[in-house]
Design an enzyme around this catalytic site. Sequence first.
Site, PDB file in Angstrom:
ATOM      1  N   ASP A 162       3.656  -5.422  -2.446  1.00 51.79           N
ATOM      2  CA  ASP A 162       3.207  -4.433  -1.204  1.00 51.79           C
ATOM      3  C   ASP A 162       2.730  -4.521   0.029  1.00 51.79           C
ATOM      4  O   ASP A 162       2.055  -3.977   1.109  1.00 51.79           O
ATOM      5  CB  ASP A 162       1.779  -3.571  -1.979  1.00 51.79           C
ATOM      6  CG  ASP A 162       1.203  -2.036  -1.916  1.00 51.79           C
ATOM      7  OD1 ASP A 162       1.908  -1.594  -1.230  1.00 51.79           O
ATOM      8  OD2 ASP A 162      -0.282  -2.375  -1.215  1.00 51.79           O
ATOM      9  N   ASN A 414      -0.134 -14.532  -6.929  1.00 49.96           N
ATOM     10  CA  ASN A 414      -0.866 -13.563  -6.450  1.00 49.96           C
ATOM     11  C   ASN A 414      -0.413 -12.620  -7.408  1.00 49.96           C
ATOM     12  O   ASN A 414       0.679 -11.865  -7.184  1.00 49.96           O
ATOM     13  CB  ASN A 414      -0.828 -12.763  -5.235  1.00 49.96           C
ATOM     14  CG  ASN A 414      -1.397 -11.925  -5.058  1.00 49.96           C
ATOM     15  OD1 ASN A 414      -3.590 -11.544  -4.797  1.00 49.96           O
ATOM     16  ND2 ASN A 414      -0.629 -10.173  -5.217  1.00 49.96           N
ATOM     17  N   GLU A 415      -1.200 -12.118  -8.556  1.00 56.44           N
ATOM     18  CA  GLU A 415      -1.339 -11.489  -9.706  1.00 56.44           C
ATOM     19  C   GLU A 415       0.224 -11.661  -9.827  1.00 56.44           C
ATOM     20  O   GLU A 415       1.367 -10.348 -10.265  1.00 56.44           O
ATOM     21  CB  GLU A 415      -1.271  -9.481  -8.745  1.00 56.44           C
ATOM     22  CG  GLU A 415      -2.704  -9.133  -8.790  1.00 56.44           C
ATOM     23  CD  GLU A 415      -3.031  -7.625  -7.815  1.00 56.44           C
ATOM     24  OE1 GLU A 415      -1.826  -7.006  -7.897  1.00 56.44           O
ATOM     25  OE2 GLU A 415      -3.826  -7.237  -7.971  1.00 56.44           O
ATOM     26  N   ASN A 468      -8.797  -9.428  -9.111  1.00 60.01           N
ATOM     27  CA  ASN A 468      -8.692  -8.277  -8.008  1.00 60.01           C
ATOM     28  C   ASN A 468      -8.647  -7.256  -8.738  1.00 60.01           C
ATOM     29  O   ASN A 468      -8.166  -6.561  -9.740  1.00 60.01           O
ATOM     30  CB  ASN A 468      -7.036  -7.974  -7.783  1.00 60.01           C
ATOM     31  CG  ASN A 468      -6.494  -9.458  -6.693  1.00 60.01           C
ATOM     32  OD1 ASN A 468      -7.794 -10.126  -6.220  1.00 60.01           O
ATOM     33  ND2 ASN A 468      -4.720  -9.332  -6.142  1.00 60.01           N
ATOM     34  N   TYR A 470     -10.319  -2.426  -8.957  1.00 63.16           N
ATOM     35  CA  TYR A 470     -10.031  -1.810  -7.693  1.00 63.16           C
ATOM     36  C   TYR A 470     -11.070  -0.297  -8.776  1.00 63.16           C
ATOM     37  O   TYR A 470     -10.203   0.813  -9.225  1.00 63.16           O
ATOM     38  CB  TYR A 470      -8.784  -1.444  -7.863  1.00 63.16           C
ATOM     39  CG  TYR A 470      -7.930  -2.307  -7.057  1.00 63.16           C
ATOM     40  CD1 TYR A 470      -7.864  -1.663  -5.514  1.00 63.16           C
ATOM     41  CD2 TYR A 470      -7.103  -3.076  -6.744  1.00 63.16           C
ATOM     42  CE1 TYR A 470      -7.604  -2.281  -4.411  1.00 63.16           C
ATOM     43  CE2 TYR A 470      -6.999  -3.758  -6.363  1.00 63.16           C
ATOM     44  CZ  TYR A 470      -6.902  -3.412  -4.260  1.00 63.16           C
ATOM     45  OH  TYR A 470      -6.725  -4.341  -3.634  1.00 63.16           O
ATOM     46  N   TYR A 474      -8.054   2.903  -7.734  1.00 66.61           N
ATOM     47  CA  TYR A 474      -6.633   3.391  -9.654  1.00 66.61           C
ATOM     48  C   TYR A 474      -7.482   3.398 -10.489  1.00 66.61           C
ATOM     49  O   TYR A 474      -6.723   4.460 -11.397  1.00 66.61           O
ATOM     50  CB  TYR A 474      -6.154   1.927  -9.472  1.00 66.61           C
ATOM     51  CG  TYR A 474      -5.164   1.506  -8.457  1.00 66.61           C
ATOM     52  CD1 TYR A 474      -4.524   2.616  -7.472  1.00 66.61           C
ATOM     53  CD2 TYR A 474      -5.393   0.015  -7.232  1.00 66.61           C
ATOM     54  CE1 TYR A 474      -3.097   2.038  -6.240  1.00 66.61           C
ATOM     55  CE2 TYR A 474      -4.805  -0.342  -6.419  1.00 66.61           C
ATOM     56  CZ  TYR A 474      -3.808   0.575  -6.083  1.00 66.61           C
ATOM     57  OH  TYR A 474      -2.433   0.079  -4.569  1.00 66.61           O
ATOM     58  N   GLU A 505      -9.613  -9.043  -4.312  1.00 68.26           N
ATOM     59  CA  GLU A 505      -9.622  -7.909  -4.110  1.00 68.26           C
ATOM     60  C   GLU A 505     -10.663  -7.171  -4.355  1.00 68.26           C
ATOM     61  O   GLU A 505     -10.722  -6.922  -5.705  1.00 68.26           O
ATOM     62  CB  GLU A 505      -8.084  -7.401  -4.444  1.00 68.26           C
ATOM     63  CG  GLU A 505      -6.896  -8.146  -3.817  1.00 68.26           C
ATOM     64  CD  GLU A 505      -5.850  -8.358  -3.635  1.00 68.26           C
ATOM     65  OE1 GLU A 505      -5.438  -6.820  -4.134  1.00 68.26           O
ATOM     66  OE2 GLU A 505      -4.396  -8.587  -3.479  1.00 68.26           O
ATOM     67  N   TRP A 550      -9.883  -6.397  -0.005  1.00 77.41           N
ATOM     68  CA  TRP A 550      -8.656  -5.883   0.113  1.00 77.41           C
ATOM     69  C   TRP A 550      -8.832  -4.241   1.222  1.00 77.41           C
ATOM     70  O   TRP A 550      -9.439  -3.506   1.258  1.00 77.41           O
ATOM     71  CB  TRP A 550      -7.778  -5.279  -1.125  1.00 77.41           C
ATOM     72  CG  TRP A 550      -6.659  -5.280  -0.488  1.00 77.41           C
ATOM     73  CD1 TRP A 550      -5.848  -4.381  -0.816  1.00 77.41           C
ATOM     74  CD2 TRP A 550      -5.940  -6.639  -0.420  1.00 77.41           C
ATOM     75  NE1 TRP A 550      -4.844  -4.652  -0.325  1.00 77.41           N
ATOM     76  CE2 TRP A 550      -4.689  -5.808  -0.083  1.00 77.41           C
ATOM     77  CE3 TRP A 550      -5.802  -7.962  -0.018  1.00 77.41           C
ATOM     78  CZ2 TRP A 550      -3.435  -6.791  -0.230  1.00 77.41           C
ATOM     79  CZ3 TRP A 550      -4.647  -8.778   0.290  1.00 77.41           C
ATOM     80  CH2 TRP A 550      -3.479  -8.245   0.254  1.00 77.41           C
ATOM     81  N   LYS A 569      -6.115   0.634   2.922  1.00 74.38           N
ATOM     82  CA  LYS A 569      -7.264   0.012   3.046  1.00 74.38           C
ATOM     83  C   LYS A 569      -7.848  -1.005   3.817  1.00 74.38           C
ATOM     84  O   LYS A 569      -8.988  -1.616   3.696  1.00 74.38           O
ATOM     85  CB  LYS A 569      -6.951  -1.079   0.948  1.00 74.38           C
ATOM     86  CG  LYS A 569      -6.642  -0.105   0.341  1.00 74.38           C
ATOM     87  CD  LYS A 569      -6.906  -0.807  -1.195  1.00 74.38           C
ATOM     88  CE  LYS A 569      -5.940   0.240  -2.197  1.00 74.38           C
ATOM     89  NZ  LYS A 569      -4.322   0.497  -2.049  1.00 74.38           N
TER      90      LYS A 569
END
Length: 593
Positions: A162, A414-415, A468, A470, A474, A505, A550, A569
């Site tokens: 992203d 990452n992720e 991370n 949200y 999300y 995050e 984040w 963000k």
Amino acid sequence: MLRPSDTATRERKSLTGLWRFRLDPTGEGRSAGWFRGPLPEAGEMAVPASYNDISVDATARDHVGEAWYQTTVQVPRGWDGQRVVLYFESATHRATVWVDDVEVVSHEGGYTPFEADVTGRARPGSEARITVAVDNTLTFQTVPPGVVLDTPEGKRQKYWHDFFNYSGIHRPVWLYSTAPAHLTDLTVVTGLDGADGTVEYRADADGAAGAEVRVVLRDADGREVATGSGASGALRVPDVHRWAPGDGYLYDLEVQLVDGTGTLLDSYHQSVGVRTVEVRGTEFLVNGEPVHFTGFGMHEDHATLGKAHNDALMLRDFALLEWIGANSFRTSHYPYSQDVLDHADRHGILVIDETAAVGMNMGLGGGIFGTQGYTTFSPETINERTREVHGQAIRELVARDKNHPSVVLWSIANEPESETEGAERYFEPLFTLTRELDPTRPVGFVNVMLAPHGKCRVSQFGDVLMLNRYYGWYVDTGDLDAAERAWEEELRAWAGEGKPIIITEYGADTYPGLHTLPPTPWTEEYQVAYLDMNHRVFDRIDAVVGEQVWNFADFATTSGIMRVGGNKKGVFTRDRQPKAAAWALRRRWSGEK
Ligand code: GCB
């Protein structure tokens, strides 16, 4: 590899400035031999800069393939008899370099340095032509991965991370000299013994048979505090001034290579922060003291410059980190400029240092990146070859950053997809490799919401859990009560693992100047309420030893219906001005009103 620096025996010449430049959309440059003479039909490009946002033309912004750069350099006359080396701090994502008509190096990976010994090609007293083809193509065998689609409109690059695929020569380029007998690498490992510090060092050299290594450690006032000799050894620093969060105290280690007659062949200065890092139970200890990370996941991202390093903009970012009371950041999602780490060293900022392995997760496709129906780990997609490239990225990251006291934790991805057997097989050897390369720092990776507690098969390998999440963005969008309950439940489960947890995050897109009461998503009020909710959860769980919002600032992304002028963000806008959340974080982290 040692970063170029001016010392008693070394000189460097900066090649920053305007270079000749040309995109190569049809890939004709190599066969046409564009390196054999002045780059035909060339325009100009700044080095360092991303080339994407300089022109007003979408073909430059969205270019896929090689872009050609060229400059000429006058090699100093005084370098006669010296080794001459050409050093790139980074070229994103791969580069091939020619000096005059001869290829001297090619390098894979967009964020780590590479060099070529060009002695005999770049001759002192004469001019050398330097041509670079920088390729921004991402495939399943690159880090980060991507796919190029051949469409009737031309090549289109797709990827699963992203942030915008900024490309070009993003950091300085140097030509430098050393003596033929020279130091090639230095490693320092520091420790504490009561009030004293220890500095173990190892110096590697080339062409130096019969030469001796001598080292001198000086404090910040230039006073000699320890000396030693031999290619490796241990120094003792009585009553050491420790490097610590908020106290970036640095010693200077001068390493000299001296021949049998006492003549100085090479000299290099390495800054040293004396500190220890350790994970014990659910604590993360620096110098034996528990730390709580506050700060951000960041990006190297600015208007016009794209991902280029710029000292003024770096200083502004660090000034904001200090203002807000942050003691740390993560180099999301790639190794940052070496100047950034030097600055973190000098200012006592803790750094989670991350490779460019981002977007290895086809499950995340859906909403943000447009699903393309691939399997993440398979012989046709992310495979053994990718793992070799990933391993090399880890080697280059550790080699570059091992001596930075600010770097306290490696993040190897990452992720990524982490809930499958394929992921487990892919990652286990990479954790082993990282520990072999650096037994002194904890290692982890950043876990994604799709692999919650009980499903993730990779977290078992990490020393620290980096999550991370949200909740309230999300998922449970706009419903912070539901988010708080679900988030606490998941976090309590992770806490049961007995490892320290850093929330790497949590964030909410926020359009600056948008306000509602009561708070609703995208407003400044909602970003504040969202962060407050997260902080209530963190404060109830002891294993949480860090919170990194984040993101530090708004940043550019690829086009998509989930992004309004990029990812919003940021706690600061893209031009580094505060949203309401910045003031709220400042109150929490620094106690300032
Ligand atoms: C994530 C990614 C980050 C994205 C962020 C977001 O989980 O790690 O790269 O920018 O979410 O804003 O969606």
